[in-house]
Write an enzyme that holds these catalytic residues in place. Sequence first.
Site, short mmCIF file in Angstrom:
data_model
loop_
_atom_site.label_atom_id
_atom_site.label_comp_id
_atom_site.label_asym_id
_atom_site.label_seq_id
_atom_site.Cartn_x
_atom_site.Cartn_y
_atom_site.Cartn_z
N LYS A 193 36.91 12.77 55.08
CA LYS A 193 35.83 13.73 54.82
C LYS A 193 34.57 12.93 54.51
O LYS A 193 34.38 12.43 53.40
CB LYS A 193 36.18 14.65 53.65
CG LYS A 193 35.16 15.77 53.46
CD LYS A 193 35.58 16.74 52.37
CE LYS A 193 34.58 17.88 52.28
NZ LYS A 193 33.21 17.41 52.01
N CYS A 239 19.87 -15.11 20.74
CA CYS A 239 19.27 -16.33 20.17
C CYS A 239 17.82 -16.15 19.74
O CYS A 239 17.21 -17.08 19.21
CB CYS A 239 19.37 -17.48 21.17
SG CYS A 239 18.28 -17.30 22.60
#
Length: 682
Positions: free
Chosen positions: A126, A423
Site C-alpha cells: 500500500k 563543559c
Amino acid sequence: MPLLSQMQDQSGTTFAQLEALRQKLREYEYYYHVLDNPLVPDAEYDRLMNELKNLEWQHPEWITADSPTQRVGAKPLDGFAQVTHEIPMLSLDNAFSDEELDGFLRRMESYITEDPHTLAFCCEPKLDGLAVSILYVDGVLSQAATRGDGTTGEDITSNIRTVRNIPLKLNMDNPPARLEVRGEVFMPQKGFETLNERALEKGEKTFANPRNAAAGSLRQLDPKITRQRPLVLNAYGIGVYESDDELPATHFERLQWLKSIGIPVNNEIRLATGREQLLAFYADIQAKRPTLGYDIDGTVLKVNDIGLQEQLGFISRSPRWAIAYKFPAQEEMTVLNDVEFQVGRTGAITPVAKLEPVFVAGVTVSNATLHNGDEIERLGIVIGDTVIIRRAGDVIPQIVGVVMERRPENAKKIEFPTACPVCESAVVRVEGEAVARCTGGLFCGAQRKEALKHFVSRKAMDIDGVGEKLIEQLMERELVHTPADLFKLEHTTLMRLERMGGKSAQNALNSIEKAKNTTLARFLFALGIRDVGEATAQNLANHFHNLDAIRAATFEQLQEVQDVGEVVANRIVRFWQEPHNVTVVEDLISQGIHWQDVVQVEIADNPLKGKSVVLTGTLTQLTRDQAKALLQSFGCKVSGSVSSKTDYLIAGEKAGSKLAKAQELGVKVLTEQEFIALTGEN
C-alpha cells in the site's frame, strides 16, 4: 498535398525521421525510468533530446502532444479545473488485525459460492502517495486527475506529463480507444531527502514526509516546478477501457499487461491463496519495509478473479473484493514536556525532545530528535505543545508537526544554549552549517566520551569487551583521557571498578590486545575525523596505501581520492595540523597498534572492477566486513539491495529473498568460493 509522414525540410529531414527520433527517446525513457536499466549514458540522451528540441523549434507544426519534449511543462495555471470520474475512484476498507482480516474473508461468503479461504488474491504494497487517474486516448496521454472525493478530482494533466516514468504514449501498436490507468504517485525516500536538503540550503520550507512532498508537487500551478521533483508512478488498476480487445481475466494479469505497454507497476506484487499466505505476504512486506526505498503503510489484498470481483460488487464507498491491511500507525500525537541538549563526538549540539510516552509503530516513544535550531524554528515548536510524532521502520522518531490549536497558555519558548551544557565552552554556528557546535574540543567531557565510544565501536577498532558503561567509569575516575590510554590499562586497575570481576577484567584486556591487529581503514575510521566514514576511510587506504602517505597528503592530493571533496579534504588536513591529534596517533602506534599496508590490487582486467555488488547470506571464509573491504579495494559499490543495476550477488549460506530477486532479474550470482577466486585471495 504530401502526407505528414512524407514531409521534409530544406535540410532533408523528414517528419518520419523526426518521429523515429522521438520513438528512440521514448524507448530510452522507458528503460531508464520504468525498467531502471538505462540503455545509454545521460549525455547521449541529452544530446538526442537537444536535437529533437532544435528540430521542433524549426518546425513547430511538427510538434505533437506525445513528444518527449512536451514533458517540460506548460505555463503556470491560475487554478485547477474539476474532472468528474466516469467510474468513481473509491477508497478501501481497512483491517488493522488478523481478526479484522478474518472478518473481511467471512463477509464475502454471502456473495459468492467459492470458499474465500481458497481464493487467489493479488497482494500489493500500500503505497503512501497520491491516487491519480491517467486517461490515454488512442494510446496518447490525454488527461490526468487526482482522486479528490472519489467522484470529482482536479485536472493535473500538465503536471503528470512531467513525471519521468509515465509514458506520454503507450508502447503498443493497436492501443485501446480509451484506457484509464489508476495508480499512486509517490516520492522515493532518497529523492525526498535530497529535495529537503536543497530546500534547507536555499532557506526554503521543507516537507514533513514524502507523501506531503508528492501531493504538494502534483498540485503545483507551475508544471516546471513539478518537473524538478523526483516523482514516480506505480499503477494498481484500470478504470475506463474501450477496445475491441478484451482485457485479461485476472487482476494480476492486467497489471502485467500494463507493464508490457510501458506503464510502471510495483515489483513487490505477488499472488497468494488463503489466509496463511495473505498473512505471510503481510509479514514479508513489513520486514522489507525499511529497505524498499519508498514509504508504504500496509498491504492491499484484492480478489484476483475479475469475474468474482464483479459478483462481490461494492458497498457505498469501497469494494467488497479488496481490503487494505495496514501496519501499526507510524504517526501519533503526544505532548512535548521539555527539550534537552546533547553533545556529540564532533561537538554538535543536538536538541532532544522529551515527550509524554506514546505508542508508535510498535514501540513506546519518549524521546525524539529535533535535529538543530533551524528545525525548531521551522516547526514553530514550544514546550507544552501537542506534537505529531513519526517513526518509520528503524528511523529515529522525529517530530513532524505541531497541533497549534492545542497550544496551552503557559507554553514556553525553547532557548538554544550559548554555552555547552557539559563543559560551558562557547557554542558557535559556522556559516553555511545548520549545526551549532561546542568549541571545547577534547576539553569537553562529552566529546571525549563520544570519541572513545566511537573508537571502540564494532566498525572501528571493534573492542567488544569495552562498552559504554565501562568507558563512563574509566572517564569518571580519570583513568582514560585518550584512546591510547585504553592500551595502558592493567588488570588490577580494572578490578577496582564497579561490577568488574577478574574474568570480566581479563576479557576486556584480551579484547584490547586483540584490537591491536587491525586494518588501516578501520584505524582511520576510528580516529573520528569529521565526515570520514567507513567508505571514505577505505578509499583513503586504497589510494595512499599507508598512514605516512595520508599524513603527508596535500589538500589537492586528498581531492584525488574517490568521494573526497574540498570540505572533507580540508577536515583531514586540519586534523593532522592539530598537535594533540598527532600525539594521540603516535601514542597509539607506540602501544603496538599495527596493520599491513594496503597492497595495490591489479584490477585492470578483473571482472569485479567498478561493479555494483550485493552480499547476502552467511559467509564462512570471510566476515561480512572483510568481504566488503575486499570488494571496495576493487572499486566496487557495495549495495544493500538487489536491483536491475546490480552486477553481482555474492550468496553465502542461507541466502534468502535477495537471491530469489537476483535470479528473477537475471543478476549474476557468485558463491563465496567463486568470489574469492575472482579476487585472487587465498
